[in-house]
Design an enzyme around this catalytic site. Structure first.
Site, mmCIF file in Angstrom:
data_model
loop_
_atom_site.group_PDB
_atom_site.id
_atom_site.type_symbol
_atom_site.label_atom_id
_atom_site.label_comp_id
_atom_site.label_asym_id
_atom_site.label_seq_id
_atom_site.Cartn_x
_atom_site.Cartn_y
_atom_site.Cartn_z
ATOM 1 N N GLY A 55 0.799 -1.230 0.000
ATOM 2 C CA GLY A 55 0.000 0.000 0.000
ATOM 3 C C GLY A 55 0.830 1.277 0.000
ATOM 4 O O GLY A 55 0.662 2.128 -0.893
ATOM 5 N N ASP A 60 -2.430 0.688 -3.385
ATOM 6 C CA ASP A 60 -3.815 1.188 -3.417
ATOM 7 C C ASP A 60 -4.101 1.838 -4.772
ATOM 8 O O ASP A 60 -5.197 1.697 -5.323
ATOM 9 C CB ASP A 60 -4.041 2.225 -2.310
ATOM 10 C CG ASP A 60 -3.792 1.666 -0.930
ATOM 11 O OD1 ASP A 60 -4.742 1.203 -0.286
ATOM 12 O OD2 ASP A 60 -2.618 1.686 -0.509
ATOM 13 N N ASP A 80 -7.810 0.631 9.024
ATOM 14 C CA ASP A 80 -7.610 0.889 10.449
ATOM 15 C C ASP A 80 -8.018 2.337 10.700
ATOM 16 O O ASP A 80 -7.305 3.257 10.304
ATOM 17 C CB ASP A 80 -6.137 0.661 10.800
ATOM 18 C CG ASP A 80 -5.848 1.002 12.257
ATOM 19 O OD1 ASP A 80 -6.790 1.373 12.983
ATOM 20 O OD2 ASP A 80 -4.673 0.904 12.653
ATOM 21 N N HIS A 87 0.271 7.097 3.569
ATOM 22 C CA HIS A 87 -0.239 7.182 2.200
ATOM 23 C C HIS A 87 -1.747 7.446 2.188
ATOM 24 O O HIS A 87 -2.461 6.958 1.314
ATOM 25 C CB HIS A 87 0.110 5.900 1.430
ATOM 26 C CG HIS A 87 -0.383 4.644 2.098
ATOM 27 N ND1 HIS A 87 -0.038 4.274 3.376
ATOM 28 C CD2 HIS A 87 -1.210 3.663 1.665
ATOM 29 C CE1 HIS A 87 -0.627 3.135 3.697
ATOM 30 N NE2 HIS A 87 -1.355 2.753 2.668
ATOM 31 N N ASP A 90 -3.471 8.230 -1.063
ATOM 32 C CA ASP A 90 -3.708 7.081 -1.953
ATOM 33 C C ASP A 90 -4.967 6.328 -1.523
ATOM 34 O O ASP A 90 -5.742 5.842 -2.358
ATOM 35 C CB ASP A 90 -2.530 6.106 -1.915
ATOM 36 C CG ASP A 90 -1.224 6.720 -2.385
ATOM 37 O OD1 ASP A 90 -1.180 7.950 -2.587
ATOM 38 O OD2 ASP A 90 -0.246 5.971 -2.542
ATOM 39 N N ARG A 96 -12.463 6.986 -3.312
ATOM 40 C CA ARG A 96 -13.175 7.891 -4.213
ATOM 41 C C ARG A 96 -13.478 7.236 -5.561
ATOM 42 O O ARG A 96 -14.597 7.324 -6.069
ATOM 43 C CB ARG A 96 -12.355 9.167 -4.440
ATOM 44 C CG ARG A 96 -13.038 10.119 -5.392
ATOM 45 C CD ARG A 96 -12.215 11.371 -5.692
ATOM 46 N NE ARG A 96 -12.872 12.087 -6.770
ATOM 47 C CZ ARG A 96 -12.737 11.795 -8.050
ATOM 48 N NH1 ARG A 96 -11.947 10.806 -8.436
ATOM 49 N NH2 ARG A 96 -13.397 12.469 -8.969
HETATM 50 O O1 LIG Z 1 -1.493 -0.011 3.191
HETATM 51 C C1 LIG Z 1 -2.318 -0.731 2.719
HETATM 52 C C2 LIG Z 1 -3.582 -0.203 2.196
HETATM 53 O O2 LIG Z 1 -3.678 1.201 2.287
HETATM 54 C C3 LIG Z 1 -2.097 -2.181 2.615
HETATM 55 O O3 LIG Z 1 -0.815 -2.456 2.140
HETATM 56 P P1 LIG Z 1 -0.120 -3.846 2.471
HETATM 57 O O4 LIG Z 1 -1.093 -4.906 2.109
HETATM 58 O O5 LIG Z 1 1.094 -3.896 1.620
HETATM 59 O O6 LIG Z 1 0.166 -3.821 3.954
#
Ligand SMILES: O=C(CO)COP(=O)(O)O
Length: 127
Positions: A55, A60, A80, A87, A90, A96
């Site tokens: 991500g 993303d 979370d 990020h 992103d 969106r």
């Molecule tokens: O950060 C994420 C989605 O915003 C998930 O990324 P990872 O699956 O690489 O941890």
């Protein structure tokens, strides 16, 4: 039909439990995931998953690009809500573009089952 699975670190155990419980349904989809989520899911469930970048490194956005191309039909993204992400732009872009393209999107476990049920019923209708 193509389905994206994504979870932030604190939510990865929940997504793994979801994938274990719904493995028979998930196997019917072409699955994509952000990098770490995808690896954790593969290790835990053996599901066949096309892993994008992690991500924070653009995963993303890669999934968002598939939404924009209308090659991805749904997203389960266990965010979370209590931890700031580097990020965040992103993440907002992905949410969106799902809204722009009317792509089914679940951002918590309570709605993940509902989105998967809907996509499974679309698959059944196609058959
Ligand atoms: O950060 C994420 C989605 O915003 C998930 O990324 P990872 O699956 O690489 O941890």
């Amino acid at each position: 039909m193509r389905l994206a699975l994504i979870a932030h670190d604190e939510k990865k155990p929940d997504l793994i439990a979801f994938a274990e419980e719904r493995k028979a349904d998930l196997e019917r989809f072409e699955l994509i995931a952000t990098g770490t989520t995808g690896q954790r899911l593969i290790d835990a469930t053996g599901l066949d998953i096309d892993r994008k970048e992690s991500g924070p490194l653009g995963g993303d956005l890669q999934i968002g690009a598939e939404i924009a191309d209308e090659t991805c039909d749904g997203v389960v993204f266990l965010r979370d809500p209590l931890t700031a992400q580097p990020h965040e732009p992103d993440i907002s872009a992905l949410l969106r573009i799902c809204d722009v393209h009317q792509t089914p999107l679940a951002t918590n476990l309570a709605s993940a089952d509902a989105v998967l049920d809907e996509l499974v019923s679309r698959l059944d209708d196609e058959e």
